[in-house]
Design a protein around this motif. Structure first.
Motif, PDB file in Angstrom:
ATOM      1  N   ASN A   1       0.641  -1.359   0.055  1.00 43.09           N
ATOM      2  CA  ASN A   1       0.130   0.048  -0.230  1.00 43.09           C
ATOM      3  C   ASN A   1       0.761   1.320   0.054  1.00 43.09           C
ATOM      4  O   ASN A   1       0.175   2.563   0.088  1.00 43.09           O
ATOM      5  CB  ASN A   1      -0.997  -0.006   1.335  1.00 43.09           C
ATOM      6  N   ARG A   2       2.070   1.138  -0.354  1.00 41.90           N
ATOM      7  CA  ARG A   2       2.958   2.286  -0.175  1.00 41.90           C
ATOM      8  C   ARG A   2       2.646   3.157  -1.387  1.00 41.90           C
ATOM      9  O   ARG A   2       2.272   2.800  -2.518  1.00 41.90           O
ATOM     10  CB  ARG A   2       4.414   2.045  -0.527  1.00 41.90           C
ATOM     11  N   GLY A   3       2.434   4.722  -0.961  1.00 46.77           N
ATOM     12  CA  GLY A   3       2.060   5.533  -1.944  1.00 46.77           C
ATOM     13  C   GLY A   3       0.566   5.690  -1.926  1.00 46.77           C
ATOM     14  O   GLY A   3       0.055   6.341  -2.801  1.00 46.77           O
ATOM     15  N   LYS A   4      -0.233   5.054  -0.917  1.00 45.38           N
ATOM     16  CA  LYS A   4      -1.579   5.334  -0.937  1.00 45.38           C
ATOM     17  C   LYS A   4      -2.014   6.191   0.386  1.00 45.38           C
ATOM     18  O   LYS A   4      -1.347   6.264   1.240  1.00 45.38           O
ATOM     19  CB  LYS A   4      -2.218   4.126  -0.931  1.00 45.38           C
ATOM     20  N   GLY A   5      -2.989   7.099   0.234  1.00 49.28           N
ATOM     21  CA  GLY A   5      -3.601   7.510   1.380  1.00 49.28           C
ATOM     22  C   GLY A   5      -4.960   6.820   2.030  1.00 49.28           C
ATOM     23  O   GLY A   5      -5.187   5.803   1.347  1.00 49.28           O
ATOM     24  N   VAL A   6      -4.924   6.878   3.340  1.00 48.66           N
ATOM     25  CA  VAL A   6      -6.055   6.162   3.942  1.00 48.66           C
ATOM     26  C   VAL A   6      -7.102   7.284   4.380  1.00 48.66           C
ATOM     27  O   VAL A   6      -6.855   8.092   5.140  1.00 48.66           O
ATOM     28  CB  VAL A   6      -5.779   5.494   4.909  1.00 48.66           C
ATOM     29  N   SER A   7      -8.391   7.104   4.308  1.00 49.10           N
ATOM     30  CA  SER A   7      -9.399   7.901   4.693  1.00 49.10           C
ATOM     31  C   SER A   7     -10.274   7.316   5.651  1.00 49.10           C
ATOM     32  O   SER A   7     -11.135   6.208   4.908  1.00 49.10           O
ATOM     33  CB  SER A   7     -10.476   8.583   3.730  1.00 49.10           C
ATOM     34  N   PHE A   8     -10.652   7.423   6.842  1.00 50.82           N
ATOM     35  CA  PHE A   8     -11.311   6.478   7.646  1.00 50.82           C
ATOM     36  C   PHE A   8     -12.835   7.427   7.538  1.00 50.82           C
ATOM     37  O   PHE A   8     -12.795   8.560   8.150  1.00 50.82           O
ATOM     38  CB  PHE A   8     -10.761   6.511   9.049  1.00 50.82           C
ATOM     39  N   GLY A   9     -13.814   6.971   7.323  1.00 55.11           N
ATOM     40  CA  GLY A   9     -15.105   7.582   7.055  1.00 55.11           C
ATOM     41  C   GLY A   9     -16.082   7.725   8.104  1.00 55.11           C
ATOM     42  O   GLY A   9     -17.089   8.280   7.911  1.00 55.11           O
ATOM     43  N   LEU A  10     -15.961   6.545   9.050  1.00 54.21           N
ATOM     44  CA  LEU A  10     -16.945   6.256   9.864  1.00 54.21           C
ATOM     45  C   LEU A  10     -16.534   7.122  11.366  1.00 54.21           C
ATOM     46  O   LEU A  10     -15.292   6.928  11.669  1.00 54.21           O
ATOM     47  CB  LEU A  10     -17.412   5.133  10.192  1.00 54.21           C
ATOM     48  N   GLY A  11     -17.511   7.901  12.151  1.00 51.68           N
ATOM     49  CA  GLY A  11     -16.887   8.641  13.177  1.00 51.68           C
ATOM     50  C   GLY A  11     -17.936   9.061  14.035  1.00 51.68           C
ATOM     51  O   GLY A  11     -19.261   8.726  13.611  1.00 51.68           O
ATOM     52  N   TYR A  12     -17.826  10.127  14.940  1.00 56.30           N
ATOM     53  CA  TYR A  12     -18.937  10.824  15.620  1.00 56.30           C
ATOM     54  C   TYR A  12     -18.635  12.171  15.693  1.00 56.30           C
ATOM     55  O   TYR A  12     -17.414  12.568  15.471  1.00 56.30           O
ATOM     56  CB  TYR A  12     -18.596  10.106  17.158  1.00 56.30           C
ATOM     57  N   LEU A  13     -19.432  12.990  15.882  1.00 55.63           N
ATOM     58  CA  LEU A  13     -19.459  14.596  16.213  1.00 55.63           C
ATOM     59  C   LEU A  13     -19.740  14.443  17.697  1.00 55.63           C
ATOM     60  O   LEU A  13     -20.490  13.632  18.381  1.00 55.63           O
ATOM     61  CB  LEU A  13     -20.497  15.022  15.736  1.00 55.63           C
ATOM     62  N   GLY A  14     -19.158  15.465  18.129  1.00 55.60           N
ATOM     63  CA  GLY A  14     -19.585  15.829  19.832  1.00 55.60           C
ATOM     64  C   GLY A  14     -19.410  17.133  20.071  1.00 55.60           C
ATOM     65  O   GLY A  14     -18.507  18.021  19.648  1.00 55.60           O
ATOM     66  N   LEU A  15     -20.089  17.689  20.930  1.00 58.89           N
ATOM     67  CA  LEU A  15     -20.150  19.168  21.373  1.00 58.89           C
ATOM     68  C   LEU A  15     -19.333  19.174  22.427  1.00 58.89           C
ATOM     69  O   LEU A  15     -19.293  18.717  23.607  1.00 58.89           O
ATOM     70  CB  LEU A  15     -21.641  19.577  22.022  1.00 58.89           C
ATOM     71  N   TYR A  16     -18.372  20.200  22.682  1.00 61.47           N
ATOM     72  CA  TYR A  16     -17.488  20.573  23.591  1.00 61.47           C
ATOM     73  C   TYR A  16     -18.036  21.878  24.241  1.00 61.47           C
ATOM     74  O   TYR A  16     -17.655  22.965  23.530  1.00 61.47           O
ATOM     75  CB  TYR A  16     -16.157  20.593  23.166  1.00 61.47           C
ATOM     76  N   ALA A  17     -18.267  21.901  25.492  1.00 51.14           N
ATOM     77  CA  ALA A  17     -18.846  23.284  26.135  1.00 51.14           C
ATOM     78  C   ALA A  17     -18.669  23.170  27.507  1.00 51.14           C
ATOM     79  O   ALA A  17     -18.844  22.087  28.290  1.00 51.14           O
ATOM     80  CB  ALA A  17     -20.059  23.590  25.698  1.00 51.14           C
ATOM     81  N   ASP A  18     -18.269  24.199  28.082  1.00 49.29           N
ATOM     82  CA  ASP A  18     -18.186  24.168  29.693  1.00 49.29           C
ATOM     83  C   ASP A  18     -17.068  23.122  30.076  1.00 49.29           C
ATOM     84  O   ASP A  18     -17.384  22.591  31.328  1.00 49.29           O
ATOM     85  CB  ASP A  18     -19.398  24.126  30.267  1.00 49.29           C
TER      86      ASP A  18
END
Length: 303
Positions: free
Chosen positions: A188-205
């Motif tokens: 896989n040398r010469g390739k990029g990797v995009s991880f497409g699954l994740g989360y959003l989260g609110l940071y406050a206080d």
């Protein structure tokens, strides 16, 4: 055999953005520890680059003036949340990477940063020795020379090497590097990797809440690039990395959305918010709610 592959399986045709893996180099890898892997994380911590088109903070017209940009970048209300997220939520997770993998985290910062924030970064390296600071202007946009120097100083063997980007106010999952490790091979040398699954989260206080599910590829969070270090030439090579949204136009990419790999933080001090985007709450409402307990399994510092 190299990891179960014949040498010809390691040959990568030369493209505009990478060097070929020759049969000779593949054989050297076979006999000199190519199965050893090295990983680098790279965080650009509020770099002072007036006029740069790389970030919303520097594209905003009113902040083209260096003094205005400096005041904005290093204001307490902007740096404090980033510092706390990076130090208290992200780095304990990345310490797990260092315990299991050959891992170094590079933090790029600017000499123009006020001394009080530099002192905070230096304190981080005491807590987490796998963190390396660098303020060399010539490497502000590319950490490859820093990585190469680290490999040379360590007397590293020829090996597969991967680096990834992550902002100071985002998190990667506890198993992120295990996920990247699966893709970090000579083939896989010469390739990029995009991880497409994740989360959003609110940071406050000072805390996280309101988690949301997210499936979106080519985000910056954890976007990675697979290269190699050649011990004979003492050179490190990677594919080109451009604007994260369109990096797949210059480098072939692996897309992996099988497991959540990142948490994209939404907070009032984001450059997106300052540039006139939706408020964090409005933005989050567009996405399906996620279970806090499920998120906590992959991001243990949030529990």
């Amino acid at each position: 055999m190299i990891g179960g592959a014949e040498p010809h399986d390691w040959v990568v045709l030369k493209a505009s953005n990478t060097q070929p893996v020759t049969l000779e180099l593949a054989r050297r890898w076979q006999t000199s520890g190519m199965l050893t892997k090295k990983f680098f994380g790279v965080t650009r911590f509020s770099l002072f680059l007036p006029g740069s088109a790389a970030w919303k903070a520097t594209r905003e017209g009113s902040r083209q003036d260096p003094d205005t940009l400096h005041a904005y970048l290093y204001a307490d209300e902007r740096i404090n949340p980033r510092l706390r997220i990076f130090r208290d939520y992200a780095l304990p997770i990345y310490a797990g990477y260092a315990a299991k993998h050959n891992y170094t985290h590079i933090v790029l910062y600017s000499d123009e940063m006020p001394e009080k924030w530099k002192a905070e970064l230096r304190a981080i390296t005491v807590l987490y020795p796998f963190v390396v600071l660098n303020s060399e202007k010539e490497h502000a946009m590319s950490a490859r020379p820093i990585m190469e120097r680290k490999m040379q100083e360590a007397g590293a063997e020829s090996s597969a090497v991967a680096w990834f980007r992550v902002d100071d106010d985002d998190l990667l999952s506890a198993d992120y590097l295990d996920q990247l490790d699966r893709h970090t091979t000579g083939a896989n040398r010469g390739k990029g990797v995009s991880f497409g699954l994740g989360y959003l989260g609110l940071y406050a206080d000072g805390k996280f809440s309101d988690y949301r599910e997210l499936h979106k590829t080519m985000l910056a969070q954890g976007q990675a690039f697979i290269g190699a270090y050649d011990a004979e030439t003492r050179k490190l090579s990677f594919p080109k990395a451009g604007n994260h949204r369109i990096s797949d136009r210059i480098t072939p990419f692996i897309i992996d959305s099988r497991s959540p790999a990142f948490l994209w933080t939404q907070h009032a001090g984001q450059d997106t918010r300052a540039a006139g985007g939706d408020t964090a709450t409005v933005f989050l409402e567009k996405y399906k709610a996620a279970s806090a307990s499920e998120v906590g399994k992959l991001f243990p510092t949030l529990i």
